[in-house]
Motif scaffolding. Sequence first.
Motif, PDB file in Angstrom:
ATOM      1  N   MET A 189     -16.950 -29.174  88.883  1.00 58.01           N
ATOM      2  CA  MET A 189     -17.066 -27.741  89.146  1.00 58.01           C
ATOM      3  C   MET A 189     -17.011 -27.420  90.638  1.00 58.01           C
ATOM      4  SD  MET A 189     -19.862 -26.817  86.160  1.00 58.01           S
ATOM      5  CE  MET A 189     -20.015 -25.047  86.395  1.00 58.01           C
ATOM      6  N   VAL A 192     -12.724 -27.626  91.160  1.00 65.27           N
ATOM      7  CA  VAL A 192     -11.772 -26.770  90.467  1.00 65.27           C
ATOM      8  C   VAL A 192     -12.542 -25.614  89.835  1.00 65.27           C
ATOM      9  CG1 VAL A 192     -11.868 -28.198  88.363  1.00 65.27           C
ATOM     10  CG2 VAL A 192      -9.849 -26.823  88.789  1.00 65.27           C
ATOM     11  N   ARG A 193     -11.873 -24.500  89.630  1.00 72.16           N
ATOM     12  CA  ARG A 193     -12.546 -23.331  89.050  1.00 72.16           C
ATOM     13  C   ARG A 193     -12.772 -23.564  87.555  1.00 72.16           C
ATOM     14  NH1 ARG A 193      -8.521 -21.230  92.375  1.00 72.16           N
ATOM     15  NH2 ARG A 193      -7.169 -20.801  90.615  1.00 72.16           N
ATOM     16  N   VAL A 194     -13.972 -23.997  87.207  1.00 75.53           N
ATOM     17  CA  VAL A 194     -14.290 -24.301  85.821  1.00 75.53           C
ATOM     18  C   VAL A 194     -15.005 -23.106  85.193  1.00 75.53           C
ATOM     19  CG1 VAL A 194     -15.605 -25.802  84.254  1.00 75.53           C
ATOM     20  CG2 VAL A 194     -14.503 -26.777  86.277  1.00 75.53           C
ATOM     21  N   ASP A 195     -14.431 -22.551  84.146  1.00 74.04           N
ATOM     22  CA  ASP A 195     -15.166 -21.582  83.332  1.00 74.04           C
ATOM     23  C   ASP A 195     -16.183 -22.371  82.535  1.00 74.04           C
ATOM     24  OD1 ASP A 195     -13.702 -19.511  84.309  1.00 74.04           O
ATOM     25  OD2 ASP A 195     -12.392 -19.333  82.572  1.00 74.04           O
ATOM     26  N   PHE A 196     -17.415 -21.931  82.592  1.00 70.27           N
ATOM     27  CA  PHE A 196     -18.501 -22.731  82.024  1.00 70.27           C
ATOM     28  C   PHE A 196     -19.483 -21.821  81.330  1.00 70.27           C
ATOM     29  CE2 PHE A 196     -22.824 -24.393  82.461  1.00 70.27           C
ATOM     30  CZ  PHE A 196     -22.687 -25.607  81.818  1.00 70.27           C
ATOM     31  N   GLU A 197     -19.992 -22.267  80.210  1.00 69.90           N
ATOM     32  CA  GLU A 197     -20.970 -21.465  79.478  1.00 69.90           C
ATOM     33  C   GLU A 197     -21.974 -22.370  78.804  1.00 69.90           C
ATOM     34  OE1 GLU A 197     -19.163 -18.722  76.754  1.00 69.90           O
ATOM     35  OE2 GLU A 197     -21.081 -18.042  75.975  1.00 69.90           O
ATOM     36  N   GLN A 198     -23.248 -22.049  78.933  1.00 64.54           N
ATOM     37  CA  GLN A 198     -24.252 -22.748  78.132  1.00 64.54           C
ATOM     38  C   GLN A 198     -25.158 -21.731  77.475  1.00 64.54           C
ATOM     39  OE1 GLN A 198     -26.471 -25.228  81.055  1.00 64.54           O
ATOM     40  NE2 GLN A 198     -28.223 -23.913  80.636  1.00 64.54           N
ATOM     41  N   ASN A 199     -25.434 -21.985  76.209  1.00 64.47           N
ATOM     42  CA  ASN A 199     -26.306 -21.096  75.433  1.00 64.47           C
ATOM     43  C   ASN A 199     -27.286 -21.936  74.650  1.00 64.47           C
ATOM     44  OD1 ASN A 199     -23.415 -19.519  75.156  1.00 64.47           O
ATOM     45  ND2 ASN A 199     -25.170 -18.202  75.514  1.00 64.47           N
ATOM     46  N   TYR A 200     -28.501 -21.465  74.591  1.00 59.93           N
ATOM     47  CA  TYR A 200     -29.501 -22.124  73.765  1.00 59.93           C
ATOM     48  C   TYR A 200     -29.692 -21.338  72.480  1.00 59.93           C
ATOM     49  CZ  TYR A 200     -30.913 -25.155  77.605  1.00 59.93           C
ATOM     50  OH  TYR A 200     -30.938 -26.096  78.602  1.00 59.93           O
TER      51      TYR A 200
ATOM     52  N   ARG B 193     -35.028 -22.520  79.062  1.00 63.64           N
ATOM     53  CA  ARG B 193     -33.712 -22.482  78.427  1.00 63.64           C
ATOM     54  C   ARG B 193     -32.952 -21.251  78.924  1.00 63.64           C
ATOM     55  NH1 ARG B 193     -37.277 -23.781  74.260  1.00 63.64           N
ATOM     56  NH2 ARG B 193     -37.245 -21.647  73.496  1.00 63.64           N
ATOM     57  N   VAL B 194     -32.086 -21.456  79.912  1.00 66.53           N
ATOM     58  CA  VAL B 194     -31.336 -20.347  80.500  1.00 66.53           C
ATOM     59  C   VAL B 194     -29.946 -20.299  79.873  1.00 66.53           C
ATOM     60  CG1 VAL B 194     -30.325 -19.395  82.614  1.00 66.53           C
ATOM     61  CG2 VAL B 194     -32.553 -20.520  82.710  1.00 66.53           C
ATOM     62  N   ASP B 195     -29.626 -19.177  79.243  1.00 65.85           N
ATOM     63  CA  ASP B 195     -28.237 -18.955  78.839  1.00 65.85           C
ATOM     64  C   ASP B 195     -27.471 -18.632  80.103  1.00 65.85           C
ATOM     65  OD1 ASP B 195     -28.826 -19.392  76.234  1.00 65.85           O
ATOM     66  OD2 ASP B 195     -28.863 -17.292  75.652  1.00 65.85           O
ATOM     67  N   PHE B 196     -26.363 -19.324  80.312  1.00 63.57           N
ATOM     68  CA  PHE B 196     -25.659 -19.228  81.591  1.00 63.57           C
ATOM     69  C   PHE B 196     -24.160 -19.218  81.345  1.00 63.57           C
ATOM     70  CE2 PHE B 196     -23.446 -21.435  85.046  1.00 63.57           C
ATOM     71  CZ  PHE B 196     -23.821 -20.648  86.117  1.00 63.57           C
ATOM     72  N   GLU B 197     -23.481 -18.399  82.106  1.00 64.72           N
ATOM     73  CA  GLU B 197     -22.022 -18.348  81.950  1.00 64.72           C
ATOM     74  C   GLU B 197     -21.382 -18.111  83.305  1.00 64.72           C
ATOM     75  OE1 GLU B 197     -20.806 -15.468  79.049  1.00 64.72           O
ATOM     76  OE2 GLU B 197     -18.685 -15.819  79.417  1.00 64.72           O
ATOM     77  N   GLN B 198     -20.356 -18.859  83.617  1.00 63.99           N
ATOM     78  CA  GLN B 198     -19.559 -18.550  84.798  1.00 63.99           C
ATOM     79  C   GLN B 198     -18.093 -18.535  84.420  1.00 63.99           C
ATOM     80  OE1 GLN B 198     -20.412 -21.796  87.663  1.00 63.99           O
ATOM     81  NE2 GLN B 198     -18.297 -22.449  87.399  1.00 63.99           N
ATOM     82  N   ASN B 199     -17.395 -17.513  84.915  1.00 63.29           N
ATOM     83  CA  ASN B 199     -15.965 -17.367  84.653  1.00 63.29           C
ATOM     84  C   ASN B 199     -15.258 -17.041  85.942  1.00 63.29           C
ATOM     85  OD1 ASN B 199     -17.245 -15.959  81.947  1.00 63.29           O
ATOM     86  ND2 ASN B 199     -15.525 -17.295  81.568  1.00 63.29           N
ATOM     87  N   TYR B 200     -14.108 -17.635  86.103  1.00 64.86           N
ATOM     88  CA  TYR B 200     -13.284 -17.295  87.250  1.00 64.86           C
ATOM     89  C   TYR B 200     -12.165 -16.367  86.821  1.00 64.86           C
ATOM     90  CZ  TYR B 200     -15.481 -20.907  90.094  1.00 64.86           C
ATOM     91  OH  TYR B 200     -16.369 -21.651  90.801  1.00 64.86           O
TER      92      TYR B 200
END
Lengths: 497, 497
Positions: A189, A192-200, B193-200
């Motif tokens: 990350m 490179v521009r990584v689109d990333f998402e985490q959800n619990y 527990r953090v819901d997290f999102e990153q988008n380019y």
Amino acid sequence: MARELGKYEYETRTVAVVGAGPVGALAAIYFANRGWNVELYEARPDMRIAENKAKIQNRSINLALSARGLSALKSTGLGLDKYVLQSGLPMKGRMLHIGEKGKLVSQNYGVHGECINSVDRAKLNEDLITAAEKLPNVKVVFNHSLKRADFDKGTLHLENKETNQKVHATADLIIGCDGAYSSVRNSLMRHVRVDFEQNYLAHGYCELNIPAKINNKGEKEFAMDPHHLHIWPRHHFMMIALPNPDKTFTVTLFMPFENFESIHNKDDLLAFFRLHFADAIPLMGEEALARDYFRNPKGSLIRIKANPYHYKDRGIILGDAAHSMVPFYGQGMNCGFEDVEYLDRLLDEHEVMCVKPKNPNNNDLARALQAFTDRRAKDIQAICDLALYNYEEMRHGVTSPLYIMRKKVETALNLVLPKTVVPLYTMVSFSTRPYSRALEQHQRQGFWLAAAGISLSIGAVAGLAVVGLKHTRDLREAKDAVRASLETLARKVALKN
Amino acid sequence: MARELGKYEYETRTVAVVGAGPVGALAAIYFANRGWNVELYEARPDMRIAENKAKIQNRSINLALSARGLSALKSTGLGLDKYVLQSGLPMKGRMLHIGEKGKLVSQNYGVHGECINSVDRAKLNEDLITAAEKLPNVKVVFNHSLKRADFDKGTLHLENKETNQKVHATADLIIGCDGAYSSVRNSLMRHVRVDFEQNYLAHGYCELNIPAKINNKGEKEFAMDPHHLHIWPRHHFMMIALPNPDKTFTVTLFMPFENFESIHNKDDLLAFFRLHFADAIPLMGEEALARDYFRNPKGSLIRIKANPYHYKDRGIILGDAAHSMVPFYGQGMNCGFEDVEYLDRLLDEHEVMCVKPKNPNNNDLARALQAFTDRRAKDIQAICDLALYNYEEMRHGVTSPLYIMRKKVETALNLVLPKTVVPLYTMVSFSTRPYSRALEQHQRQGFWLAAAGISLSIGAVAGLAVVGLKHTRDLREAKDAVRASLETLARKVALKN
């Protein structure tokens, strides 16, 4: 290492695989088979050494191995699929424990008796590490955790956990198989521009246990049918149990964290179990249940999506590092194994050799990794979505008459039209059809089945379905009849549009 | 520090604010005003010292300060709003540069001549740090970067960037104002527990410059109208320019990365500019344009969402650390400032004092931070979505007849029904109405305007709108007529439903 091919001297490529879990160990084997130099780094100590076992907080004890995982094991050419299955326990279906009394209802997974296999995660992992280590071009390094990777330079900054010393390593390619909280992904990350998402999920889990029972002869035996994955579907939560070779069952209770938090002591726990899982209490024993429940951690369920998975020809993430999914389709490891096989096929397709190309403009490896990102993403997306959806199905849907009817109709149609109508579970667990295509076909079938419900007398199809199920000797007749019905339906649907 | 109040001895609370950007410095001021001990940690050197300026890679040079940011500055009670505006340049609207020849079209932002303000980011930041430092209970520590925070223990693990030494600090509350790539957020994600999102975005940006021009008297003057934010809308990409106090303009070119990558040399660049931004070339100068374009980095545009924002009574993230948005609504800093004011109001609401409560069960601070997560999330979500949407509007929508018509109708209706119909831009930039409510009202208005388009002769409204716009002295008459029309519409809509 340099090697001579004909009159040229070539330099062999080196890959560093970070994380020696099942996916990392398998990736090491695949790259070794391709002739690369492989270095496999693992932060934890060697779990095959008895004294280390106690130190290691292992993840869930058993896993469901199915077609995709087996295919990837088989393609190593080392007979790993057969070896692993020797100690696996086949589960042919779900055993539902319904209502207060735990009435048993069996639902087969496959139409033709196909099974998924309960395997011991630790043993599978150990076997794969041993298989990798036996290959001459694999070096396994334990107790080394990755701090960060510089993909452009091809360097890994590691820490020796025993000496606390900083260690550097270099590799042409760095593969991250280091799980949901991947360090390789963190480094990726930064490149490179990584689109990333985490959800619990708002739901967590707690592992429990059903011990073996002792029969009249003083032998251990399973306390429940070992050929099923047991489910106690309770709509808003559920409990499941998978058999282990030592005749015990690993039990997992899934429910909202607020439910876990509302159970403060043994009395609360037993009252809760008496209300919802009464038939499980004598199998577990009250004391052991309370001990396990309050001792074992309440785990969380995370979903992680990332894209792209790779950086140039320098790095890629596979398995949970690329896509952590919830465990409800039993596909997490199967999908990770398939990632490895998928990448291997792309390396073939792009003619990536184990030696560096003479022409630096011929970046075969970069093209292969790009193809992984381009083509694998939709399959990963599909199985992550399906895994989440399946929680709803397991804790609730399996008990609904509509679900049971659809399952029966699909099963019957599959018998007569085996390529046209395939139940989703069969496509996911008993085939290697890409996940995204499995999901598409399921959605198409859903449309047809819904259309059938509207446009045709459902009774006709259901009747044929039962005929199809019970009298397979009359298959040809049933087949023709169903085909005729479907053709009628197709004409009606065509007219409507 | 302990203090005596009446016969009791109390212990003053300490807050560590990580990141001394504009939001962090403002948070330090707010907490100091509340009587807390404040430690403000900044990884970079003190930018107010001339020799450090060259070392610092500053972010975009100017920002648009509007109602929310000004409200938060004003509420410090230090007159910061007036002070900052002294060196700000008011922009009353957009100046569109349309077509090849750059035909100028002015579109006012507000109905009553309201302005947004172009301010120098570095100066604003320096002023806020100075204001914080003047308060007796604020300690500003430069050159210290956070490695990780342990919220349960209330410890910060920092590195002194000058000596490379590890430094520890403790605080009752840790506030992360450390931007999009926040270390505090990373630590938060290990605690909860953090819901997290990153988008380019697939689009990037490059900063350019329009220098001051020298007039006949040898004085510097602006090369374009300084009372506007200039936009070259080109549908798939755009260029904008904001005025600076030194009579220059900071220009930002936004476009897909593939467009940036297709420009290899000065000839490519000039050909591209001649085609799309011909009127800007003489203002920039060909040499300077090429120098800036190839020297300046191509920045990426990231969106970050996180939830929750806090952990118990121990930590919270504000500003970009909690919600990085794309810059197209000019609300990033305004929203961050509003976060600080919002949190301050919640501390009031929950009666959080600067001294620790005697009763440990009275966790006023935990409740206030929980309220921030519960109540602020929908506003943050709304402005993040609006900011993205506004890119489409700025590069494309502003030129469409439908957009211009809606803007005129809304403006006219706002004049006659100032509380009922308010243009979205006015609600976002010239009010402190919660973002989520602004968005809801905009959507409701959209329904009414669409309904008007269907149910009524649009001509009647448009006619009234023009009347409303051009002859405000006939306001009462127009008002009555529009009200009557709206009542008719309301009846028709009611009948339909």
